[in-house]
Scaffold this active site. Structure first.
Site, PDB file in Angstrom:
ATOM      1  N   ARG A 524      79.345  83.295 -22.942  1.00 24.68           N
ATOM      2  CA  ARG A 524      78.950  82.706 -21.659  1.00 24.68           C
ATOM      3  C   ARG A 524      78.056  83.651 -20.873  1.00 24.68           C
ATOM      4  O   ARG A 524      78.280  84.862 -20.863  1.00 24.68           O
ATOM      5  CB  ARG A 524      80.191  82.419 -20.798  1.00 24.68           C
ATOM      6  N   SER A 585      85.672  91.510 -24.900  1.00 22.44           N
ATOM      7  CA  SER A 585      87.112  91.476 -25.216  1.00 22.44           C
ATOM      8  C   SER A 585      87.404  91.932 -26.642  1.00 22.44           C
ATOM      9  O   SER A 585      87.987  91.199 -27.460  1.00 22.44           O
ATOM     10  CB  SER A 585      87.661  90.067 -24.971  1.00 22.44           C
ATOM     11  N   ASP A 639      89.015  91.396 -20.434  1.00 23.02           N
ATOM     12  CA  ASP A 639      89.400  90.209 -19.659  1.00 23.02           C
ATOM     13  C   ASP A 639      90.576  90.463 -18.706  1.00 23.02           C
ATOM     14  O   ASP A 639      90.697  89.821 -17.663  1.00 23.02           O
ATOM     15  CB  ASP A 639      89.708  89.019 -20.587  1.00 23.02           C
TER      16      ASP A 639
END
Length: 892
Positions: A524, A585, A639
């Protein structure tokens, strides 16, 4: 006059509908913990939670207290579906003086009957007198039951009035009397009334009976209700048989408009005027009396017996229900009517005989119609509470009226179908009375008790007590210290990685920021605008093809830059240089806020030339190659840190991040002076704990069960991430699956039938745990989930599977709480506070979607860390918004 009398005994259909509605309303009142005391339909719990499944076997003793007799039975079941039980019985007549004497004398008499019966039967080597002999006690009076073997008598009826029994536990009274007879091997296991006995008598393998109606001198009905609706008990799983005690329906006046003058006379002459109004309309004890009063009234109006003396009708009890049934069952003219009336001393005309037969038929038909209305109320209630469109159910029926009136079943069937068209009832006549049913109740109770012991044995290792959790908390604290220590960090299982994030948001952050989120096959890019009014975001998802995931590092990072350029172009921001936060992550060793070395790829990535390299540097190199100058990477984070920062913007007290989803991790703000792996003593730094690896050094071996070890061995990283494998969504379904396999092997599930589908790895997804544990979820819906998995589960199986899911998810929540307790206690001690107020920003599907996880986690944490007041705040987009906020705080 005759027509008027007949009309008064006929109840219109719309009035029956109203009566059905009233009964359902009263049933709900009887089940409600706040209103049960004032309900007329008592809805007494029986603590019978299962019908027979056909596997029951052994010898069972039954004692049945009847009208003026004690019936003793020895029932032998062979586990053959209960199709051919062997039964021996003996009936003892009871002197009237005992029925109205002292309670102790009554129970002594029953115990003597048992002793005499056993002396007669055991002499034939039927049973070993040394073996424990379970006894089921059929006690046909209103009791408040609190266990299957504990029941206080509420009131006597049927001519009994023994002193010193009301308010006492009748099971204890019988057991004491049996002990006096030196029958130490006889144990009273279950108490029930005759209605429940009837239901259980009619249940055989593959044909459970879930409703019973007794149409006898008294009247009653019982049925299997959803246990969570029986609020007067603690039971919440499965079903429980409820004894309606519907004889008192109408005592509040709801039946007033259907009561005839004849009914009023019967009520006034009874031993309990104004009580048991429904029973007095339908019970065979009263039907003869209703007919007698109707005949008296019609004689007075000169509509009957005008040519003879009818004074005999004024004698109470002279006209019995048995005579009424003889009159109406004989369809061939009036010969039988004449015979019955002549036996009473009457000399009826042909017209008298015809009219008496009409009245008798009207009284008994009305009784059958009222039974059907009560049954329709129960069937509709069952259908509604089971959330079914159509209910098909077996109804056991017993009693003088059912057996004695040829049209009783026909009326019961047709009227109940009219009033409850969504329900189809199959009527099963009770065989061997309620005695055989009492043996079934006793056998089922023993089967369930044995099953309960085995289930507890299987689940015991998963059930953690407070001491277990305190030990986990202490071990986590110990491992945290090891991970923070300069000299011990290298060997720590809880890595305690510095994130170089030293401040949480304070609300003054302003500007436009880019955020990247790479943690799987989707990538994203976000534009996050922070203004005085709040945060607004625009984002786009880009797919990373497998060829790029597993190609070269250069190709991967070039692809990421291409995506960023595409996004900035669409947002008209290509020429703007924006601070960027990068949520990455994957395991990294962070050496600065914008410098982190990739330790290893996970989640299907294997791009070459990246491990051991600085991820931010790889991204900047790609930007240079692509000549993209609008990139200013200020922070790289994972995250968990992003979650803390995202929530920190909304709540300044948020200094802990927690992820409980597919995996699990936590981070928190630690005092710099305690972080031995980074220079400097001032201020605080967010520490990414990487707590999923807690226990990799063996310190949690004592709570690892056989099932956990099997699951661990079958993963791609055996012996690694052991704490995560006890808690996170990726593994809970597998733990449940292995427990179910063990239960199947031990014949605790599916009656031991093999279930090949359950052998399939990952067939039982963690989302099923969430659905199965939904509070109040109908067992029918659980069965639907299990049928999806091709598991043919009974209701008992469904209840047991819910218990397994609850044990596994509760343990996960408790362990997560123990880890969190170590964190908050350390923060409190670091700051020298009596009481710590702190907020945890939390994300992850398990925490967000599981119906009980968050509540169990919070309750356990409160218990383990009472000096910490911990609030939980759900994160919205920790990876995206959180990354932008790290960049914003760094820029500030």
């Amino acid at each position: 006059q005759i027509q008027r009398a007949l009309r008064s005994l006929a109840i219109p259909l719309d009035r029956l509908h109203i009566m059905k509605t009233h009964m359902i309303r009263d049933m709900c009142k009887g089940l409600n913990r706040h209103t049960y005391a004032e309900a007329k339909v008592r809805m007494l719990p029986t603590y019978i939670c299962s019908t027979p499944n056909g596997t029951e076997k052994g010898n069972f003793l039954v004692v049945e207290l009847c009208q003026s007799q004690v019936r003793t039975l020895l029932v032998t079941l062979y586990g053959d579906g209960n199709l051919s039980p062997q039964m021996m019985y003996k009936i003892f007549d009871m002197p009237e003086s005992i029925m109205q004497g002292e309670g102790e004398a009554l129970f002594d008499f029953i115990a003597q009957c048992v002793s005499q019966f056993l002396a007669d039967t055991t002499s034939s080597d039927t049973i070993n007198s040394e073996e424990s002999l379970p006894l089921g006690f059929v006690f046909p009076f209103s009791c408040r039951q609190t266990q299957l073997d504990k029941a206080e008598l509420l009131s006597w009826s049927k001519g009994f009035s023994c002193s010193g029994v009301v308010g006492k536990d009748v099971v204890q009274l019988l057991q004491s009397a049996i002990n006096k007879q030196e029958l130490s091997h006889v144990k009273v296991v279950a108490l029930m009334n005759d209605t429940v006995g009837t239901m259980m008598t009619c249940s055989t393998e593959g044909r459970p009976c879930e409703v019973a109606v007794v149409a006898d001198k008294g009247s009653n009905c019982c049925f299997m209700a959803e246990a969570h609706l029986v609020e007067t008990t603690e039971e919440t799983s499965g079903r429980m048989c409820v004894n309606t005690e519907w004889g008192c329906f109408g005592d509040d006046g709801t039946l007033h408009d259907i009561m005839t003058p004849y009914d009023e006379c019967v009520d006034e002459e009874s031993a309990n005027p104004g009580e048991k109004r429904f029973e007095k309309l339908v019970g065979s004890l009263y039907l003869g009396e209703i007919v007698r009063h109707a005949l008296i009234a019609l004689t007075a109006e000169k509509a009957l017996f005008t040519e003879c003396d009818a004074a005999v009708l004024k004698e109470k009890g002279v006209f019995t229900t048995q005579q009424v049934l003889e009159i109406i069952n004989n369809e061939d003219g009036t010969t039988e009517v004449k015979r019955v009336l002549e036996v009473l001393g009457l000399h009826p005309s042909e017209r008298d005989c015809g009219r008496v037969q009409q009245i008798c038929r009207a009284v008994v038909s009305r009784a059958a119609t009222l039974y059907a209305t009560g049954l329709a109320a129960i069937l509709s209630y069952m259908c509604r509470t089971r959330e079914m469109e159509q209910l098909m159910v077996n109804v056991g029926v017993e009693g003088e009226l059912y057996q004695g009136y040829t049209r009783f079943e026909e009326i019961l069937q047709s009227v109940s179908k009219l009033l409850a068209p969504e329900c189809t009832a199959t009527f099963l006549p009770s065989r061997d009375g309620s005695g055989r049913g009492a043996a079934m109740v006793t056998a089922v109770a023993l089967r369930l008790a044995a099953q309960r012991r085995e289930v507890n044995e299987v689940l015991a290792p998963l059930r953690l007590n407070r001491a277990d959790l305190e030990k986990v908390q202490a071990l986590m604290r110990q491992e945290m210290e090891v991970g923070l220590g300069r000299d011990t960090h290298a060997t720590a299982s809880v890595r305690m990685l510095p994130s170089y994030v030293c401040h949480t948001p304070d609300g003054t952050e302003r500007g436009d920021f880019l955020a990247l989120d790479l943690g799987g096959t989707n990538f994203r890019v976000l534009l996050v605008r922070v203004t005085e009014e709040g945060i607004s975001m625009a984002s786009e998802i880009y797919v990373i093809p497998t060829a790029i995931m597993q190609g070269t590092g250069q190709e991967l990072f070039d692809h990421i830059i291409d995506c960023i350029v595409d996004f900035q172009t669409k947002q008209n921001m290509l020429t703007h240089v924006l601070p960027l936060g990068f949520t990455f992550s994957f395991p990294c060793q962070q050496v600065g806020l914008d410098k982190a070395l990739l330790l290893t790829w996970t989640k299907g990535f294997s791009a070459s030339g990246c491990v051991g390299r600085d991820v931010v540097h790889l991204l900047r190199d790609a930007a240079q190659r692509k000549q993209h100058k609008g990139l200013q990477v200020v922070a790289l984070l994972n995250d968990t840190v992003g979650t803390m920062m995202s929530c920190g913007y909304d709540d300044p007290k948020c200094e802990i991040g927690l992820i409980v989803g597919t995996g699990t991790n936590a981070c928190y703000m630690e005092e710099m002076k305690n972080v031995g792996t980074v220079e400097g003593n001032e201020g605080r730094m967010c520490i990414n704990m990487e707590w999923g690896a807690f226990g990799d050094n063996g310190c949690l071996d004592h709570i690892f069960t056989h099932f956990d070890r099997i699951v661990d061995d079958s993963t791609i990283n055996p012996g690694k991430q052991r704490f995560e494998k006890l808690i996170s969504g990726m593994y809970l379904g597998e733990i449940v699956r292995h427990i179910l396999l063990t239960m199947m092997e031990r014949q605790l599930l599916f009656q031991g039938r093999p279930c090949p589908k359950l052998q399939t790895k990952h067939i039982f997804q963690t989302k099923f745990l969430s659905t199965i544990e939904l509070n109040g979820l109908a067992l029918r819906q659980i069965r639907a989930i299990l049928q999806e998995l091709e598991l043919d589960a009974s209701f008992e199986d469904s209840v047991l599977m819910r218990e397994v899911c609850q044990a596994v998810s509760l343990r996960a929540a408790q362990l997560c709480a123990a880890g969190l307790a170590a964190v908050v206690e350390k923060m409190r001690e670091n700051r020298g506070l009596e009481q710590l107020d702190v907020t945890v920003g939390v994300d992850g599907t398990l925490y967000k979607l599981h119906p009980c996880f968050s509540k169990n986690l919070q309750n356990t944490l409160k218990d383990l860390a009472p000096k910490c007041n911990v609030s939980f705040l759900l994160s919205e987009d920790g990876s995206g918004k959180g990354a932008a906020l790290v960049a914003a705080v760094a820029s500030r």
